[in-house]
Design a protein around this motif. Structure first.
Motif, short mmCIF file in Angstrom:
data_model
loop_
_atom_site.label_atom_id
_atom_site.label_comp_id
_atom_site.label_asym_id
_atom_site.label_seq_id
_atom_site.Cartn_x
_atom_site.Cartn_y
_atom_site.Cartn_z
N ASP A 189 0.87 -1.17 0.00
CA ASP A 189 0.00 0.00 0.00
C ASP A 189 0.91 1.22 0.00
O ASP A 189 1.85 1.32 0.80
N GLY A 190 0.65 2.15 -0.88
CA GLY A 190 1.54 3.29 -1.04
C GLY A 190 1.22 4.50 -0.20
O GLY A 190 1.81 5.58 -0.40
N THR A 191 0.31 4.38 0.78
CA THR A 191 -0.10 5.53 1.58
C THR A 191 1.03 6.01 2.49
O THR A 191 1.71 5.20 3.14
N ARG A 192 1.20 7.32 2.57
CA ARG A 192 2.16 7.92 3.50
C ARG A 192 1.40 8.35 4.76
O ARG A 192 0.39 9.06 4.68
N LEU A 193 1.92 7.97 5.92
CA LEU A 193 1.23 8.25 7.17
C LEU A 193 1.81 9.46 7.90
O LEU A 193 1.17 9.97 8.82
N VAL A 194 3.01 9.89 7.53
CA VAL A 194 3.60 11.10 8.11
C VAL A 194 3.96 12.03 6.96
O VAL A 194 4.53 11.60 5.95
N ASP A 195 3.65 13.35 7.11
CA ASP A 195 3.79 14.27 5.99
C ASP A 195 3.77 15.70 6.50
O ASP A 195 2.84 16.11 7.21
N THR A 196 4.78 16.47 6.15
CA THR A 196 4.83 17.87 6.59
C THR A 196 3.90 18.77 5.80
O THR A 196 3.59 19.88 6.24
N GLY A 197 3.47 18.32 4.63
CA GLY A 197 2.75 19.20 3.73
C GLY A 197 3.73 20.11 3.01
O GLY A 197 4.94 20.13 3.30
N ALA A 198 3.25 20.85 2.05
CA ALA A 198 4.10 21.73 1.24
C ALA A 198 4.49 22.97 2.05
O ALA A 198 3.63 23.63 2.66
N ILE A 199 5.78 23.28 2.03
CA ILE A 199 6.31 24.45 2.73
C ILE A 199 7.05 25.30 1.72
O ILE A 199 7.96 24.81 1.02
N ASN A 200 6.68 26.57 1.63
CA ASN A 200 7.35 27.48 0.71
C ASN A 200 8.76 27.76 1.25
O ASN A 200 8.91 28.21 2.40
N ALA A 201 9.78 27.49 0.44
CA ALA A 201 11.13 27.49 1.00
C ALA A 201 12.16 28.07 0.05
O ALA A 201 12.01 28.02 -1.18
N GLU A 202 13.19 28.63 0.68
CA GLU A 202 14.39 29.03 -0.05
C GLU A 202 15.24 27.81 -0.37
O GLU A 202 15.77 27.67 -1.47
N ASN A 203 15.36 26.93 0.63
CA ASN A 203 16.19 25.74 0.45
C ASN A 203 15.86 24.71 1.52
O ASN A 203 15.16 25.01 2.50
N LEU A 204 16.38 23.53 1.31
CA LEU A 204 16.22 22.42 2.25
C LEU A 204 17.54 21.66 2.31
O LEU A 204 18.13 21.35 1.27
N THR A 205 18.00 21.35 3.52
CA THR A 205 19.24 20.58 3.68
C THR A 205 18.99 19.39 4.59
O THR A 205 18.14 19.45 5.51
N ALA A 206 19.72 18.33 4.32
CA ALA A 206 19.71 17.13 5.16
C ALA A 206 21.15 16.74 5.45
O ALA A 206 21.95 16.57 4.52
N THR A 207 21.47 16.59 6.72
CA THR A 207 22.82 16.20 7.13
C THR A 207 22.73 14.88 7.87
O THR A 207 21.89 14.71 8.78
N GLY A 208 23.58 13.94 7.49
CA GLY A 208 23.52 12.62 8.11
C GLY A 208 24.87 12.13 8.57
O GLY A 208 25.92 12.50 8.03
#
Length: 552
Positions: free
Chosen positions: A374-393
């Motif tokens: 099942d392809g349903t997503r259960l957690v979701d921030t919704g669309a956010i108007n943004a300059e940028n997005l970063t992920a650090t791991g």
């Protein structure tokens, strides 16, 4: 036959006459050597008689010898004459053939005679003049071709994964819960066919098509299509459609993952600027201990899914992103190692959807609960108007013999574009830890080129008649993903109620041989989330799933 009549005979007759003369001379001298009375009277009568008898005897013997020699001569002469007659007949026959050929050549047009055939080449000459052929290989059921010298190669690849799952949810969930009945069933998670290879020694290429999907199969799309240059010592270059290296879980091949899916947080992180069907260009390299990579990326390939009504909408300007990773094994022993690494993904310029859109530069963080029947997503921030997005791991893993433990943690930061007063920039986080132990003693091979663990290769392939059952691996994982930010803020625009998801998973992997594998997996999923009006979207359910995998 008289002696006189044979004077005209050949040399052997003359020899016989000479022999007769000698014999007569000896006969005449015989009385002189005889003993007894030697008076003239007594000598005269016996001598005359004995000479006559001896002459007759010698003449008869000579006649016999001469006749015998003549007969031999006549036989030899007949044989020689027969040979001479045969040779003469052959000469006449050849002369007739020569005349016939001359007559034919005079009547026919002039033709240049073909050159005499060259002598057969020696084995050494043959090896030098005959072009060597390539090779065909079917190692582990993977068909591959290569040219002589290996400058050109072609390998056909495939990966088919059919998943079957049952979602066991509570009855009587609140009406606010939108995903109250997740779809139990089956689907081809991946159905990929492709080819990879090398060209002109320093170039590599890959072309993959995928007909699988999430929650349903796809009509088919390019999954990967790239060209790579390997001619430089310190860097390799790749351009096209591919997934840049965005973490340890991301670098683990889809056919080698211990579970049906990667941890949700790792999957979400790779989807920011890397992941499947991403367009981009990358530079990277590796040694036996360390690797690095840097990629500039764009959008994913626009596709029409069977469950969609149209293609992914076109934007005014596509997304521009960057992905980087550095990782390796700072500590390593004979049967153990420690892996450590860092990774970074960023959307520098989000997609531009146009001024008419409520969120023209939208970014969105969301993910499925580590199972995609099942392809349903259960957690979701919704669309956010943004300059940028970063992920650090950050990455950490330890392997000792047949066991391994692996963990990653990620932090996500969004810089809003033109935020209202009191609205702050949100951040989110997630992590996972997983491990496995191979019951049959095999170890997952650490791949220094990708900085991740490969799949298990059984010591003995599945063969019940020989008492071989393949390899068995027990695995476990706990994963957390928190997409909530300031959920109780008095400023509505500052709240992000994406929800928090915690998943515990146990699994058993059964690898029959390098091409066939089954994964049995059970999950406990807990979701805590509020909607915009404060209604609860919480869920707590379990799943059981089986994957049947074949690939080469």
């Amino acid at each position: 036959m008289s002696i006189a009549s044979n004077r005209a005979l050949p040399a052997f007759v003359k020899a016989g006459v000479s022999l007769l003369a000698v014999t007569l001379a000896l006969g005449a001298a015989a009385p002189a050597f005889a003993g007894g009375d030697d008076t003239p009277a007594k000598r005269k009568r016996p001598a005359a008689q004995s000479q006559t008898a001896l002459k007759q005897q010698i003449a008869a013997e000579a006649e016999r010898l001469i006749e015998l020699q003549k007969q031999r001569y006549d036989d030899d002469s007949a044989a020689k004459q027969a040979q001479i007659d045969a040779l003469m007949a052959e000469v006449k026959n050849l002369a007739a053939q020569v005349k016939a050929l001359q007559d034919k050549s005079e009547a026919a047009p002039v033709v240049v005679a073909a050159a005499a055939p060259a002598p057969a080449p020696t084995p050494k000459q043959l090896a030098a003049t005959v072009a060597p052929t390539g090779a065909t290989n079917f190692k582990n059921a993977t068909p591959s071709l290569s040219s002589a010298g290996g400058d050109f190669t072609l390998t056909f690849r495939s990966l088919f994964q059919m998943d079957a799952a049952s979602y066991m949810q509570d009855d009587g969930l609140p009406a606010s819960v939108t995903a109250r009945d997740l779809n139990s069933g089956t689907n081809f998670r991946r159905a990929r066919i492709g080819m990879v290879g090398k060209a002109y020694k320093d170039f590599e290429y890959a072309i993959w098509m995928d007909f699988g999907g999430t929650g349903g199969e796809d009509v088919g799309r390019f999954h990967e299509a790239w060209l790579q240059y390997n001619g430089w010592k310190h860097a390799k270059l790749r351009i096209g459609e591919f997934g840049p290296s965005a973490g340890m879980a991301d670098a683990t091949g889809a056919g080698n993952t211990p579970f049906l899916e990667r941890a949700a947080v790792a999957e979400m992180a790779r989807g920011i600027a890397a992941g499947d069907t991403r367009m981009g260009v990358a530079a990277f390299n590796s040694s036996d201990r360390y690797l690095w990579s840097l990629a500039i990326t764009g959008n994913t390939l626009s596709t029409l899914n069977t469950q969609a009504s149209s293609f992914v909408p076109a934007s005014f300007d596509e997304q521009l992103g960057v992905v980087a990773r550095f990782a390796g094994t700072p500590l390593k022993g004979k049967d153990w190692l420690v892996h450590a690494g860092v990774n970074y993904s960023s959307i520098i310029n989000p997609n531009d959807a146009g001024a008419a859109s409520a969120t023209p530069f939208a970014v969105q963080l969301r993910e499925r609960p580590e199972l995609r029947v099942d392809g349903t997503r259960l957690v979701d921030t919704g669309a956010i108007n943004a300059e940028n997005l970063t992920a650090t791991g950050i990455e950490l893993a330890v392997q000792k013999g047949a066991g391994f433990v692996q963990a990653e943690a990620f932090n996500f930061d969004i810089t809003r574009k033109n935020p209202a007063a009191g609205v702050t920039d949100p951040s989110f986080a997630g992590w996972y830890i997983e491990g496995g132990w191979t019951l049959t003693g095999e170890a997952r091979r650490y791949n220094a080129t990708t900085g991740a663990f490969d799949g298990i290769v059984p010591k003995n392939n599945f063969d019940p008649k020989a008492g071989h059952w393949g390899a068995f691996e027990l695995v476990a994982r706990y994963a957390n993903l928190d997409l909530d930010y300031n959920i109780g803020s008095a400023v509505v625009g500052d709240r992000v109620r994406g929800g928090q998801q915690d998943i515990s998973t146990l699994g058993l992997g059964w690898t029959l041989n390098p091409s066939v594998r089954f994964v049995f997996q059970g999950q406990q999923v807990k979701v805590v989330r509020m909607n915009a009006s404060g209604g609860l979207l919480d869920q707590d359910y379990s799943t059981f799933a089986v994957r049947s995998q074949f690939g080469f």
